[in-house]
Design an enzyme around this catalytic site. Structure first.
Site, PDB file in Angstrom:
ATOM      1  N   TYR A 146      -5.285  24.838 -11.212  1.00 54.77           N
ATOM      2  CA  TYR A 146      -4.800  24.283 -10.081  1.00 54.77           C
ATOM      3  C   TYR A 146      -3.454  23.500 -10.533  1.00 54.77           C
ATOM      4  O   TYR A 146      -3.448  22.871 -11.391  1.00 54.77           O
ATOM      5  CB  TYR A 146      -5.925  23.091  -9.753  1.00 54.77           C
ATOM      6  CG  TYR A 146      -5.300  22.049  -8.376  1.00 54.77           C
ATOM      7  CD1 TYR A 146      -4.976  20.851  -8.479  1.00 54.77           C
ATOM      8  CD2 TYR A 146      -5.178  22.884  -7.018  1.00 54.77           C
ATOM      9  CE1 TYR A 146      -4.557  20.075  -7.229  1.00 54.77           C
ATOM     10  CE2 TYR A 146      -4.830  22.249  -6.021  1.00 54.77           C
ATOM     11  CZ  TYR A 146      -4.514  20.751  -6.204  1.00 54.77           C
ATOM     12  OH  TYR A 146      -4.042  19.957  -5.104  1.00 54.77           O
ATOM     13  N   ASP A 241       1.865  23.595 -17.216  1.00 58.50           N
ATOM     14  CA  ASP A 241       1.605  22.577 -16.231  1.00 58.50           C
ATOM     15  C   ASP A 241       0.812  21.219 -17.181  1.00 58.50           C
ATOM     16  O   ASP A 241      -0.474  21.459 -17.303  1.00 58.50           O
ATOM     17  CB  ASP A 241       0.922  23.031 -15.250  1.00 58.50           C
ATOM     18  CG  ASP A 241       0.496  21.827 -14.191  1.00 58.50           C
ATOM     19  OD1 ASP A 241      -0.126  22.166 -12.840  1.00 58.50           O
ATOM     20  OD2 ASP A 241       0.779  20.573 -14.560  1.00 58.50           O
ATOM     21  N   LYS A 269       0.990  12.228 -13.371  1.00 55.65           N
ATOM     22  CA  LYS A 269       0.007  11.115 -13.476  1.00 55.65           C
ATOM     23  C   LYS A 269       0.279   9.977 -14.276  1.00 55.65           C
ATOM     24  O   LYS A 269       1.027   9.276 -14.175  1.00 55.65           O
ATOM     25  CB  LYS A 269      -1.305  12.051 -14.037  1.00 55.65           C
ATOM     26  CG  LYS A 269      -1.956  13.140 -12.966  1.00 55.65           C
ATOM     27  CD  LYS A 269      -3.160  13.715 -13.215  1.00 55.65           C
ATOM     28  CE  LYS A 269      -3.514  15.025 -12.405  1.00 55.65           C
ATOM     29  NZ  LYS A 269      -4.193  14.309 -11.162  1.00 55.65           N
TER      30      LYS A 269
HETATM   31  P1  KE4 Z   1      -0.474  15.938  -7.518  1.00 53.13           P
HETATM   32  O1  KE4 Z   1       0.413  16.753  -6.530  1.00 53.13           O
HETATM   33  O2  KE4 Z   1      -1.883  15.871  -7.018  1.00 53.13           O
HETATM   34  O3  KE4 Z   1       0.255  14.773  -7.813  1.00 53.13           O
HETATM   35  O4  KE4 Z   1      -0.537  16.829  -8.735  1.00 53.13           O
HETATM   36  C1  KE4 Z   1      -1.018  18.228  -8.663  1.00 53.13           C
HETATM   37  C2  KE4 Z   1      -1.564  18.697  -9.959  1.00 53.13           C
HETATM   38  C3  KE4 Z   1      -0.850  19.500 -10.794  1.00 53.13           C
HETATM   39  N1  KE4 Z   1      -1.202  19.993 -11.798  1.00 53.13           N
HETATM   40  C4  KE4 Z   1      -2.332  19.781 -12.372  1.00 53.13           C
HETATM   41  C5  KE4 Z   1      -2.817  20.128 -13.600  1.00 53.13           C
HETATM   42  C6  KE4 Z   1      -2.973  18.711 -11.765  1.00 53.13           C
HETATM   43  O5  KE4 Z   1      -4.482  18.377 -12.152  1.00 53.13           O
HETATM   44  C7  KE4 Z   1      -2.608  18.429 -10.451  1.00 53.13           C
HETATM   45  C8  KE4 Z   1      -3.653  17.614  -9.671  1.00 53.13           C
HETATM   46  N2  KE4 Z   1      -4.935  17.254 -10.132  1.00 53.13           N
HETATM   47  C9  KE4 Z   1      -6.047  16.921  -9.203  1.00 53.13           C
HETATM   48  C10 KE4 Z   1      -7.124  16.597  -9.897  1.00 53.13           C
HETATM   49  N3  KE4 Z   1      -8.019  17.744 -10.145  1.00 53.13           N
HETATM   50  C11 KE4 Z   1      -5.727  15.427  -8.261  1.00 53.13           C
HETATM   51  C12 KE4 Z   1      -6.681  15.070  -7.363  1.00 53.13           C
HETATM   52  C13 KE4 Z   1      -6.603  15.447  -5.956  1.00 53.13           C
HETATM   53  O6  KE4 Z   1      -6.347  16.565  -5.700  1.00 53.13           O
HETATM   54  O7  KE4 Z   1      -6.793  14.404  -5.191  1.00 53.13           O
END
Ligand code: KE4
Length: 437
Positions: A146, A241, A269
């Site tokens: 993801y 990533d 994060k």
């Molecule tokens: P954001 O756009 O949510 O800041 O980041 C996306 C993203 C990109 N790459 C990795 C490896 C990630 O884990 C994420 C976002 N992680 C999720 C948790 N599995 C965020 C939680 C959510 O979607 O609310």
């Protein structure tokens, strides 16, 4: 006796009238565990409180950022001081240069870095840059990986998309998805096959070097090195990533931990310390293609926002000064060992994967080495376990396909309490499953 959650219920019902699903991000809706979310009022250290006054030991950590625990004094002070001088200028600041220098100093692959506001923006921009730099269209992604809600990557995505059982999102044009090639994690032969089938057409592979969005899954021996060799041999870029594992599994992220340097890195994060800050970066030769120096356009009103930069810098300064990673890893290992021990004692199949201070307890014989094996987990048992833990004041990610996080603020006493609750919750979850069978 069930915890009192009237306020949470009432506020969540209000929210559902004006916010899709009552949440600003799908996984927060607790749908994957057939539950109802608690509405949070405040947090401090390893603990969060809901609006009904119930306290929980938190292992979600805002999905990763809160490695220092919630509301660390130095981060709050830095944000407060920055806010007193204004909240956004849409202009250059010295603080963003300080943060960029810090990132370049710590993360092996970075020669230049561009700030953005979310992990999604970081991966979306890195993909566009990889395609612009290589003049190729196809990309390889990991099934269950993801990377945010980028059209081209919402194909067999993990995290929230995986729990919905609809990995491909509506609204993603077939044309976008057709350039996205898929492989299982830890399968180098599948990557090699794509490069042979699409010679000269693949711009990049994007991978979470330590996936957290199928649950936590360590890279097998030689896997990341293999991706590095294959991409180099075929003129494609290797994109790590590290939005989740960056500054989490080691100070310099997975690339430092495993000694494999990608061409581009996405961060998020932790580098925002809980405020909206993310970044993408890599070799200057590639980053110089980014506007205004080069033809690859990317922009953002709030990129490098002074408050988010202040929170990120304060967080990274503490991590660089204290380097808590060995201690974090050993505390997490004690937690994982205890969970596995409880499962064995009760006779529940469980595999616990851990890298640094991220971990996942899969209700699964194991081993869990990719999304296909992760999906064999007993998600119904996980849902009952999640509910029982919440009732006992332990706040876990509301999905089997997520990672848990231990922070600097989690002391031995918190881990002891968690393991005690875990033993009871596991017994109750098994019993309620048997009862309803
Ligand atoms: P954001 O756009 O949510 O800041 O980041 C996306 C993203 C990109 N790459 C990795 C490896 C990630 O884990 C994420 C976002 N992680 C999720 C948790 N599995 C965020 C939680 C959510 O979607 O609310």
């Amino acid at each position: 006796m069930a915890l009192k959650r009237d306020q949470s219920q009432m506020i969540f019902e209000r929210g559902a009238k004006v916010i899709p699903g009552g949440v600003n991000s799908p996984v927060r809706a607790f749908r994957a565990v057939q539950g109802k979310p608690v509405v949070i009022h405040h947090a401090k250290g390893p603990e969060i409180w809901d609006v009904d006054g119930n306290k929980y030991i938190d292992y979600v950590a805002s999905w990763g950022p809160m490695i220092l625990g919630h509301a660390p004094k130095s981060v709050i002070a830095a944000v407060t001081e920055a806010a007193s001088r204004g909240t956004s200028f849409g202009a250059c600041t010295e603080a963003e240069v300080d943060l960029a220098e810090q990132l370049v100093r710590i993360v092996p692959s970075l020669e230049k870095v561009r700030m953005v506001n979310s992990g999604t923006e970081a991966t979306m921009s890195a993909l566009r840059l990889a395609r612009g730099f290589t003049k190729r269209d196809k990309i390889i992604k990991i099934i269950g990986g993801y990377h945010g809600h980028v059209d081209a990557l919402l194909v067999k995505a993990g995290s929230g998309a995986a729990t919905f059982g609809v990995p491909d999102s509506a609204g993603v044009p077939a044309g976008t998805a057709q350039d996205t090639l898929l492989v299982e994690f830890n399968d180098l032969d599948a990557v090699r096959a794509h490069f042979e089938a699409h010679a000269g057409a693949i711009a990049a592979i994007i991978v979470e070097p330590v996936p957290g969005n199928m649950g936590c899954v360590p890279p097998g021996p030689g896997y990341l090195e293999g991706l590095r060799e294959l991409t180099r041999a075929h003129g494609a870029l290797l994109i790590f990533d590290e939005v989740m594992c960056g500054f989490r599994v080691a100070l310099g992220g997975a690339q430092a931990r495993y000694g494999v340097t990608p061409d581009l890195t996405c961060l998020g994060k932790i580098i925002g310390g809980g405020l909206p800050a993310a970044a993408y970066g890599g070799k200057a030769e590639i980053m110089n293609q980014v506007s205004p120096d080069g033809p690859v356009y990317q922009a953002g009103t709030l990129s490098g926002n002074p408050l988010a930069v202040a929170a990120g810098r304060a967080t990274l300064e503490l991590l660089e000064r204290d380097n808590p990673y060995a201690e974090l890893e050993s505390r997490t290992a004690r937690l994982c060992k205890g969970m596995l021990g409880a499962a064995e004692e009760i006779g529940v199949p469980m595999t616990v994967n851990q890298v640094g201070s991220m971990f996942t307890a899969f209700f699964n014989e194991g081993p869990v080495t990719d999304f296909a094996s992760a999906k064999r987990s007993d998600t119904a048992l996980f849902s009952r376990f999640h509910h029982e833990m919440l009732e006992r004041g332990i706040y876990l990610a509301p999905s089997q396909f997520e990672a848990g996080f231990v922070s600097v603020a989690h002391l031995e006493s918190h881990l002891d309490r968690t393991l005690e609750a875990g033993r009871e919750a596991l017994r109750a979850a098994v019993a309620s499953g048997t009862a309803s069978a």
